[in-house]
Design an enzyme around this catalytic site. Structure first.
Site, PDB file in Angstrom:
ATOM      1  N   ASP A 150      -7.070  33.772  61.381  1.00  0.00           N
ATOM      2  CA  ASP A 150      -5.705  33.268  61.217  1.00  0.00           C
ATOM      3  C   ASP A 150      -5.643  31.805  60.808  1.00  0.00           C
ATOM      4  O   ASP A 150      -6.650  31.114  60.743  1.00  0.00           O
ATOM      5  CB  ASP A 150      -4.950  33.482  62.534  1.00  0.00           C
TER       6      ASP A 150
ATOM      7  N   TRP B  70       5.268  41.131  63.160  1.00  0.00           N
ATOM      8  CA  TRP B  70       6.312  40.137  63.422  1.00  0.00           C
ATOM      9  C   TRP B  70       6.138  39.646  64.847  1.00  0.00           C
ATOM     10  O   TRP B  70       6.173  40.393  65.811  1.00  0.00           O
ATOM     11  CB  TRP B  70       7.721  40.630  63.123  1.00  0.00           C
TER      12      TRP B  70
HETATM   13  C1  LIG Z   1       1.096  32.950  54.596  1.00  0.00           C
HETATM   14  C2  LIG Z   1       1.957  33.139  55.805  1.00  0.00           C
HETATM   15  C3  LIG Z   1       1.705  34.189  56.662  1.00  0.00           C
HETATM   16  C4  LIG Z   1       2.490  34.369  57.792  1.00  0.00           C
HETATM   17  N1  LIG Z   1       2.231  35.425  58.620  1.00  0.00           N
HETATM   18  C5  LIG Z   1       3.027  35.650  59.685  1.00  0.00           C
HETATM   19  C6  LIG Z   1       2.817  36.780  60.509  1.00  0.00           C
HETATM   20  O1  LIG Z   1       1.897  37.556  60.310  1.00  0.00           O
HETATM   21  N2  LIG Z   1       3.683  36.978  61.536  1.00  0.00           N
HETATM   22  C7  LIG Z   1       4.734  36.146  61.796  1.00  0.00           C
HETATM   23  O2  LIG Z   1       5.504  36.398  62.718  1.00  0.00           O
HETATM   24  N3  LIG Z   1       4.934  35.036  61.050  1.00  0.00           N
HETATM   25  C8  LIG Z   1       4.117  34.778  59.989  1.00  0.00           C
HETATM   26  N4  LIG Z   1       4.329  33.683  59.201  1.00  0.00           N
HETATM   27  C9  LIG Z   1       5.418  32.757  59.539  1.00  0.00           C
HETATM   28  C10 LIG Z   1       6.762  33.329  59.176  1.00  0.00           C
HETATM   29  O3  LIG Z   1       6.792  33.765  57.842  1.00  0.00           O
HETATM   30  C11 LIG Z   1       7.866  32.302  59.389  1.00  0.00           C
HETATM   31  O4  LIG Z   1       7.886  31.958  60.749  1.00  0.00           O
HETATM   32  C12 LIG Z   1       9.228  32.784  58.952  1.00  0.00           C
HETATM   33  O5  LIG Z   1      10.173  31.791  59.212  1.00  0.00           O
HETATM   34  C13 LIG Z   1       9.610  34.036  59.684  1.00  0.00           C
HETATM   35  O6  LIG Z   1      10.867  34.444  59.272  1.00  0.00           O
HETATM   36  P1  LIG Z   1      11.996  34.764  60.349  1.00  0.00           P
HETATM   37  O7  LIG Z   1      12.308  33.462  61.018  1.00  0.00           O
HETATM   38  O8  LIG Z   1      13.124  35.268  59.516  1.00  0.00           O
HETATM   39  O9  LIG Z   1      11.440  35.766  61.275  1.00  0.00           O
HETATM   40  C14 LIG Z   1       3.554  33.481  58.066  1.00  0.00           C
HETATM   41  C15 LIG Z   1       3.801  32.420  57.199  1.00  0.00           C
HETATM   42  C16 LIG Z   1       3.015  32.238  56.084  1.00  0.00           C
HETATM   43  C17 LIG Z   1       3.295  31.093  55.163  1.00  0.00           C
END
Ligand SMILES: Cc1cc2nc3c(=O)[nH]c(=O)nc-3n(C[C@H](O)[C@H](O)[C@H](O)COP(=O)(O)O)c2cc1C
Length: 509
Positions: free
Chosen positions: A299, A206
């Site tokens: 990434d 995260w």
């Molecule tokens: C395929 C995919 C992979 C992702 N991987 C990550 C990750 O590894 N770490 C991260 O912080 N956000 C990642 N994201 C983005 C978060 O899912 C996105 O910012 C989401 O809003 C986070 O939820 P939150 O706002 O509740 O923290 C990814 C998004 C996608 C579509």
């Protein structure tokens, strides 16, 4: 986004309504299969790199979702590329056009006090659709068909992909990570990749600006975590949606599905988990435990992000449906499958952005801009400096605040037509006057700035300039009169010239 997907045959879809509610991943796979959008691969294929190369070629060719039935070394099949085209994204939401999903959101955001009986009825229906969106707790769900505790937990049962040659280990790439904020009990669901460490632990990636991380930092000692893998497509999408912290992603999922997400209590954690998930990993992250080096990882930026310290997730129980299906996604040099998850977010969040910055007509986050690198926005310009106001508004707006470069154009410019945008960015810009350089927070993964997390912002004001903005009398744009256009339309056949697409013949207008 002007394109229109062909209507899904199994899904109710009329204009702005979205009411598909595929119940779970299996229902979704069946829909994809009925629509000719899924190919089953019977050959043994290795989740170590081989799947990536296959899916990279398939995505870039606009090909189907793939269900690998015999992933090498694993017990469960692997689904990939479920989101990898605009048509499949529309199928997932049960709409003809992703803008229809946005209309459903804007209907609620723009609710006005009712002025008559019919208005009241419509208002009540909208309020009911919000009330019906709340997740529903049920006593039992198929996610508990198989329950593995303690030493029986074994992540190697799953066909977790090692995506790119420089990745040090397999990564779970499509998880919905569930936590609660210890301060107010509000649930968060986020999509954060998880690097497998051993059969019972992973890293939790995260990033700095994410809500799951905030829940973890606010918790003393162990934070319970549940990871749902293999969901209906709308619930899976919702985990990636950049909602404000106090809004439960599962409520958004229920609203967009037109049916609540059903939850059951976890078996080893005090969290509820989607009853129809294929797989749930339950466990905890201990704030007192040392962080480990996660990554590098190929990434969505198109580069490997460097190894960095992230916390360790310990799995206390692994629950599954019988014959669970494991879904995955590959990110890398765009375009990849995640492009369409991003485009869904772009469309769905337009009404909310407009509610805050109403002069915005439309915006586009080019896929090649990896979402945070570039934003094109069109505005109804009303006063000197208006484009600058909008740039700064975007740089203050949720996750859009991480945008590195913003191009502002006038209302009549189609932000999705990059050739048009380039025309105005060239024609209307005096770099000495119309370029804004600012400083602010940047995406966690951006490798370009001198310092991680913070750096430069570029704004380009490509609107027509007003005298107060230091412009000389602004010239009139060339355009043929409507009368002559109509005349030529009517007489085209008479000229004996093969038909041409009148729209593409006059795209920059
Ligand atoms: C395929 C995919 C992979 C992702 N991987 C990550 C990750 O590894 N770490 C991260 O912080 N956000 C990642 N994201 C983005 C978060 O899912 C996105 O910012 C989401 O809003 C986070 O939820 P939150 O706002 O509740 O923290 C990814 C998004 C996608 C579509």
């Amino acid at each position: 986004m002007r394109r229109v997907c062909s209507r899904p045959s199994g899904a109710a879809s009329s204009g702005a309504t979205t009411n598909v509610a595929t119940k779970d991943l299996r229902d979704w796979i069946a829909l994809l299969e009925r629509e000719g959008e899924l190919v089953r691969v019977g050959a043994e294929v290795d989740p170590d790199l081989e799947v990536t190369e296959i899916v990279d070629r398939t995505v870039k060719a606009g090909g189907p979702a793939l269900l690998f039935e015999r992933p090498k070394g694993a017990k469960h099949p692997l689904l990939i590329n479920q989101f990898g085209s605009e048509r499949r994204m529309c199928l997932a939401f049960g709409v003809e056009n992703l803008d229809d999903v946005a209309r459903k959101v804007s209907d609620v955001l723009e609710m006005q006090p009712p002025s008559g009986l019919m208005d009241k009825v419509r208002g009540l229906q909208k309020l009911k659709s919000i009330a019906d969106s709340l997740p529903e707790t049920v006593r039992r769900g198929p996610v508990h068909d198989v329950v593995l505790h303690g030493d029986d937990v074994d992540l190697s049962l799953l066909p977790v992909q090692r995506c790119w040659p420089g990745d040090p280990a397999p990564f779970i790439t499509l998880p919905a990570v569930i936590t609660r904020d210890p301060r107010d009990g509000v649930r968060n669901v986020g999509m954060y990749r998880m690097q497998v460490i051993d059969k019972r632990s992973t890293f939790m990636h995260w990033q700095l600006h994410k809500d799951g991380r905030a829940d973890w930092l606010a918790t003393d000692g162990r934070i319970p975590v549940a990871v749902a893998i293999g969901l209906d497509p709308i619930t899976a999408y919702s985990a990636s949606a950049p909602l404000p912290k106090h809004i439960d992603e599962l409520m958004l999922a229920g609203f967009l599905r037109g049916a609540p997400v059903e939850l059951v209590k976890g078996v080893t954690v005090d969290l509820e988990v989607p009853a129809h998930a294929e797989i749930v990993l339950e466990g905890y992250i201990d704030k007192d435990e040392a962080l480990g080096d996660e990554g590098p990882f190929g990434d969505h930026t198109g580069y490997y992000t460097a190894a960095e310290p992230f916390p360790v997730f310990h799995v206390t129980a692994m629950t599954m449906r019988n014959d669970a299906i494991y879904p995955s996604i590959v990110v890398g040099k765009p375009p990849q499958e995640d492009a369409w998850l991003g485009k869904a977010t772009e469309r769905i969040f337009l009404p909310a952005i407009r509610a805050t910055v109403p002069e915005i007509v439309d915006y586009d986050l080019p896929v090649a801009g990896a979402f945070h690198n570039c934003c094109i926005v069109s505005i109804r310009k009303a006063f000197p400096g208006h484009a600058h106001k909008v740039m700064h508004a975007i740089w203050g707006l949720g996750m859009l605040s991480l945008t590195k470069c913003i191009v502002v154009v006038d209302a009549h410019v189609d932000v999705h037509d990059y050739e048009q945008v380039l025309f105005y960015a060239g024609a209307n810009v005096d770099p000495a006057r119309d370029v804004v350089l600012a400083r602010g927070p940047l995406d966690h993964l951006d490798h370009a700035p001198e310092h991680q997390f913070i750096g430069g912002k570029l704004g380009i004001d490509a609107t027509a300039k007003l005298p107060e903005e230091g412009a000389r009398p602004w010239p009139e744009e060339i355009a043929m009169s409507e009368e002559v256009r109509a005349l030529v339309d009517e007489r085209w056949a008479e000229y004996g010239i093969p038909p041409v697409d009148a729209r593409s013949a006059s795209r920059i207008r």
